[in-house]
Design a protein around this motif. Structure first.
Motif, PDB file in Angstrom:
ATOM      1  N   ALA A 136       0.824  -1.200   0.000  1.00  0.00           N
ATOM      2  CA  ALA A 136       0.000   0.000   0.000  1.00  0.00           C
ATOM      3  C   ALA A 136       0.861   1.254   0.000  1.00  0.00           C
ATOM      4  N   ALA A 137       1.954   1.240   0.784  1.00  0.00           N
ATOM      5  CA  ALA A 137       2.843   2.399   0.799  1.00  0.00           C
ATOM      6  C   ALA A 137       3.486   2.606  -0.563  1.00  0.00           C
ATOM      7  N   ALA A 138       3.870   1.511  -1.236  1.00  0.00           N
ATOM      8  CA  ALA A 138       4.456   1.638  -2.568  1.00  0.00           C
ATOM      9  C   ALA A 138       3.446   2.211  -3.554  1.00  0.00           C
ATOM     10  N   ALA A 139       2.186   1.806  -3.447  1.00  0.00           N
ATOM     11  CA  ALA A 139       1.155   2.347  -4.328  1.00  0.00           C
ATOM     12  C   ALA A 139       0.959   3.838  -4.086  1.00  0.00           C
ATOM     13  N   PRO A 196       6.564   1.062  -9.375  1.00  0.00           N
ATOM     14  CA  PRO A 196       6.340   0.115  -8.269  1.00  0.00           C
ATOM     15  C   PRO A 196       7.506  -0.807  -7.982  1.00  0.00           C
ATOM     16  N   PRO A 197       8.156  -1.443  -9.012  1.00  0.00           N
ATOM     17  CA  PRO A 197       9.278  -2.339  -8.663  1.00  0.00           C
ATOM     18  C   PRO A 197      10.438  -1.621  -7.983  1.00  0.00           C
ATOM     19  N   ALA A 198      10.556  -0.299  -8.220  1.00  0.00           N
ATOM     20  CA  ALA A 198      11.679   0.444  -7.641  1.00  0.00           C
ATOM     21  C   ALA A 198      11.468   0.773  -6.176  1.00  0.00           C
ATOM     22  N   VAL A 199      10.229   0.798  -5.724  1.00  0.00           N
ATOM     23  CA  VAL A 199       9.952   1.191  -4.334  1.00  0.00           C
ATOM     24  C   VAL A 199       9.370   0.058  -3.505  1.00  0.00           C
ATOM     25  N   CYS A 246       3.859  -6.521  -7.009  1.00  0.00           N
ATOM     26  CA  CYS A 246       4.098  -5.531  -8.060  1.00  0.00           C
ATOM     27  C   CYS A 246       2.934  -5.496  -9.041  1.00  0.00           C
ATOM     28  N   ALA A 247       2.413  -6.659  -9.374  1.00  0.00           N
ATOM     29  CA  ALA A 247       1.284  -6.704 -10.299  1.00  0.00           C
ATOM     30  C   ALA A 247       0.046  -6.052  -9.688  1.00  0.00           C
ATOM     31  N   ALA A 248      -0.156  -6.232  -8.381  1.00  0.00           N
ATOM     32  CA  ALA A 248      -1.314  -5.611  -7.728  1.00  0.00           C
ATOM     33  C   ALA A 248      -1.215  -4.087  -7.774  1.00  0.00           C
ATOM     34  N   VAL A 249      -0.018  -3.541  -7.508  1.00  0.00           N
ATOM     35  CA  VAL A 249       0.162  -2.091  -7.576  1.00  0.00           C
ATOM     36  C   VAL A 249      -0.009  -1.600  -9.006  1.00  0.00           C
ATOM     37  N   ARG A 250       0.551  -2.337  -9.967  1.00  0.00           N
ATOM     38  CA  ARG A 250       0.419  -1.946 -11.377  1.00  0.00           C
ATOM     39  C   ARG A 250      -1.039  -1.909 -11.803  1.00  0.00           C
ATOM     40  N   ASP A 251      -1.799  -2.932 -11.438  1.00  0.00           N
ATOM     41  CA  ASP A 251      -3.213  -2.972 -11.823  1.00  0.00           C
ATOM     42  C   ASP A 251      -4.003  -1.868 -11.134  1.00  0.00           C
ATOM     43  N   ALA A 252      -3.656  -1.578  -9.877  1.00  0.00           N
ATOM     44  CA  ALA A 252      -4.372  -0.511  -9.166  1.00  0.00           C
ATOM     45  C   ALA A 252      -4.097   0.846  -9.802  1.00  0.00           C
ATOM     46  N   LEU A 253      -2.856   1.086 -10.187  1.00  0.00           N
ATOM     47  CA  LEU A 253      -2.534   2.357 -10.835  1.00  0.00           C
ATOM     48  C   LEU A 253      -3.213   2.464 -12.196  1.00  0.00           C
ATOM     49  N   HIS A 254      -3.307   1.359 -12.912  1.00  0.00           N
ATOM     50  CA  HIS A 254      -4.008   1.392 -14.198  1.00  0.00           C
ATOM     51  C   HIS A 254      -5.499   1.640 -13.993  1.00  0.00           C
ATOM     52  N   ARG A 255      -6.065   1.020 -12.981  1.00  0.00           N
ATOM     53  CA  ARG A 255      -7.493   1.214 -12.704  1.00  0.00           C
ATOM     54  C   ARG A 255      -7.803   2.664 -12.359  1.00  0.00           C
ATOM     55  N   THR A 256      -6.893   3.333 -11.664  1.00  0.00           N
ATOM     56  CA  THR A 256      -7.140   4.708 -11.201  1.00  0.00           C
ATOM     57  C   THR A 256      -6.426   5.751 -12.048  1.00  0.00           C
TER      58      THR A 256
END
Length: 683
Positions: free
Chosen positions: A431-434, A444-447, A467-477
């Motif tokens: 969550a912090a990385a997101a 995301p992979p860097a943090v 990493c995939a969860a953060v990537r998908d969340a950023l794409h969704r938003t």
């Protein structure tokens, strides 16, 4: 003071008590306010009354609208009844309304019915409503019939309206006191864990659930307004250090309980929004405290990087000679994240850590005990999978922010001088990385740090899922707003939202915060958009080797002090470095000025050594001064037989003394009839 859990509120107070200013402060953050003036204009020649009205008008912001009801007392109830859920009304005051009600121009009239009509309108109001009224029940009974009629009518009005309102506040000499609802009590604050022998852990407090917090923040809707439910703050206790192995239980310190504290109040009317003006540390005290270090009698180069600690403490305390933090509280936020954010986490592991801390066990509780810090385990709302939808609703975010603010208020009211922010939920790093990816544009992979299992093994597969969860969340938003509350709702989740509220509340109450871990720095990133002053009250002891903390520290301008790379959970590093920080402050506060700069020599207790020479003799009472060189006396011991060897020096005088062998090749004495120096016989 502010009031929590109200939709309609009555503010009582005497003349010049500050009741109007307090009422205005409760609605100051509302986008629009309808100011309902009830007082008549009065005699045109009464310049003093006209000046009073002018002062009231001058205090009203330009965005407020004013409405006069002095011409018709019955119109006040109609205005209140017509207000909608999105309206905010300020009625000032009911004393003027009663004056118009008793005016002969409106008589004959059923005053009792008119008062009842007003109370019914207040009780049914869907708007946010604040009414101001003089409190005349504490004065003497007037001596005139008209005066008695006024106080009787106003007293009846105050009673009816107070009964209809959700909350009632009495302002005396500018100090507000809540009368309704009664102040809730917090659990007892313990200074020692348990009630038995030293080291006995306290009973685990009831967890504050996300549902309770959501209920506390749910806005009143529909017809009659319902008071918001109070979210109970978790118990605060001070973990007890484990007893020494040889300690006597009979002499161990007994547990004691401090008096129950009143619940600190935070206004539901407080709108946490971007651009809040909160206090800043003292810009002058910090640099002056660092400059003062150059004048102290410090050996070598001084405190090194710990000079930043002195400057930080001086700025937050507002003095050039800061004192070590005596009262410290650790806030451990426990809130899990669902979905891919918690990949690789042990099921139930974070809950076990939270229970362990409540029981006074585990690294965090042990370190808190060593530092004499109190510990408060806070249950944050559980967060949904960010790859599928928002982690929280906006209402839950509002509730979590206010809840965190209340935690800081509680600490401030208890005299806490330093907060340590920690978290132990599953998926907090994700969550912090997101949040960092959304606020700082990081990849995301860097943090996102490596995933380490409970057995100390690196789980690369779980790291890829995160990493995939953060990537998908950023794409969704990707098209969603990037405002602070939107980021908390979409990506941050409950623990980050509560931590953000803690930072804002601590800033408002001028309490410094030690950040330790991804959740704290993520909250610091979000708080920038709500109140830019918050980051200036934060200190980062260590980055812990975590890439998210490194990046956030760089963005926030927080330079880590040490590089311990402890991996004992959030908060542990801060507590491990706390004695070092306190030591630096103690030196800065207590060392004298260097003698070359006018300081006094501290040599009153110094004893001049004896001059060089043969050296002093021992002052031991059992020591016997040796005889000068010569034939030397024989032993005085009655049981000792045999001649003494030639040479100098006395024999021993003690019962256990053994005569040393003489130096040289000669034989020792073998008996009384043998010559001392036998040799060859002469012929």
């Amino acid at each position: 003071m502010s009031v929590d859990g109200w939709n309609t509120l009555l503010v009582l107070g005497g003349i010049r008590s500050g009741k109007s200013e307090f009422a205005e402060s409760l609605v100051a953050d509302a986008p629009t306010v309808r100011y309902v003036a009830t007082a008549p204009e009065g005699d045109p020649e009464d310049t003093e009354w006209a000046a009073r009205l002018a002062v009231h008008r001058a205090r009203r912001p330009g965005s407020w609208t004013s409405e006069e009801t002095a011409a018709d007392p019955g119109r006040l109830a109609a205005v209140i009844a017509a207000a909608g859920p999105n309206d905010t009304l300020l009625v000032d005051d009911l004393g003027g309304w009663v004056t118009v009600l008793l005016d002969p121009a409106h008589q004959p009239a059923d005053d009792t019915a008119t008062i009842a009509e007003l109370a019914a309108a207040v009780r049914a109001s869907a708007a946010r409503l604040v009414l101001v009224s003089p409190e005349v029940g504490l004065s003497l009974v007037p001596t005139t019939p008209l005066g008695r009629a006024f106080v009787d009518a106003l007293g009846a009005t105050n009673r009816a309206v107070a009964d209809a309102c959700d909350a009632v506040v009495l302002v005396v000499a500018g100090q507000p006191t809540r009368l309704k609802p009664a102040e809730a009590a917090l659990p007892t604050v313990l200074a020692q864990a348990g009630s038995g022998p030293a080291g006995t852990p306290p009973a685990a407090p009831a967890a504050t659930t996300a549902a309770t917090m959501a209920a506390a923040a749910a806005p009143a809707t529909g017809g009659a307004a319902e008071a918001e439910a109070e979210a109970t703050l978790p118990e605060v206790f001070t973990p007890a250090a484990p007893p020494a192995p040889a300690a006597d239980p009979a002499t161990a310190g007994a547990a004691w309980a401090a008096p129950t504290m009143a619940l600190p109040m935070v206004a539901t009317g407080l709108i946490i929004q971007p651009g809040m003006e909160l206090p800043m540390p003292d810009d002058y005290a910090g640099p002056q405290a660092v400059d003062r270090l150059a004048t102290l009698d410090l050996p070598g180069a001084g405190l090194g990087v710990l000079e930043r600690v002195v400057g930080f403490a001086a700025a937050t305390q507002g003095t050039t000679v800061p004192a070590p933090w005596a009262s410290v509280r650790v806030l451990l936020l426990h809130g899990d994240h669902a979905g891919g954010a918690s990949a690789g986490a042990t099921p139930g592991g974070s809950a076990r850590r939270a229970r362990q801390a409540r029981a006074g066990k585990g690294p965090l509780a042990r370190l808190a005990a060593e530092n004499g810090a109190s510990l408060q385990v806070v249950e944050a709302p559980a967060s949904a999978a960010i790859e599928d939808g928002p982690a929280l609703t906006l209402d839950q975010v509002e509730s979590a922010l206010r809840y965190g603010w209340r935690l800081a208020e509680q600490a401030a009211d208890a005299g806490v001088q330093l907060l340590v922010l920690a978290a132990c939920g599953a998926g907090t790093e994700t969550a912090a990385a997101a949040v960092l990816a959304a606020t700082a544009g990081a990849e995301p992979p860097a943090v996102l740090g490596r995933v380490v299992t409970e057995h100390g093994e690196i789980d690369d597969a779980a790291w890829m899922v995160r990493c995939a969860a953060v990537r998908d969340a950023l794409h969704r938003t990707r098209r969603a707003p990037r405002e602070a509350k939107d980021i908390l709702a979409e990506l941050g989740g409950g623990d980050v939202a509560v931590a953000t509220g803690v930072l804002l509340g601590a800033t408002a109450r001028r309490i410094p915060v030690l950040l330790d871990g991804p959740v704290g720095v993520a909250a610091g990133m979000v708080s920038r958009d709500l109140a830019g002053q918050a980051r200036h009250w934060c200190l980062l002891p260590d980055h812990g080797g975590q890439p998210a903390v490194r990046l956030a520290a760089d963005v926030l301008g927080l330079t880590p002090l040490v590089d311990l790379r402890l991996d004992l959970g959030e908060g542990a590093t801060a507590l491990a470095t706390l004695p070092l920080l306190r030591s630096a402050l103690a030196l800065a506060a207590n060392l004298p000025v260097h003698p070359s700069l006018g300081g006094e020599e501290d040599d009153e207790e110094f004893t001049e050594p004896e001059p060089a020479g043969p050296g002093p003799t021992s002052t031991e009472p059992d020591f016997t001064e040796p005889e000068p060189a010569g034939p030397g006396p024989t032993s005085t011991e009655p049981d000792f037989t045999g001649p003494t060897p030639a040479g100098s020096g006395p024999t021993g005088t003690g019962g256990d003394f053994t005569e040393p062998e003489p130096a040289g090749p000669g034989p020792t004495t073998t008996g009384p009839d043998q010559p001392v120096f036998p040799g060859p016989r002469a012929d």
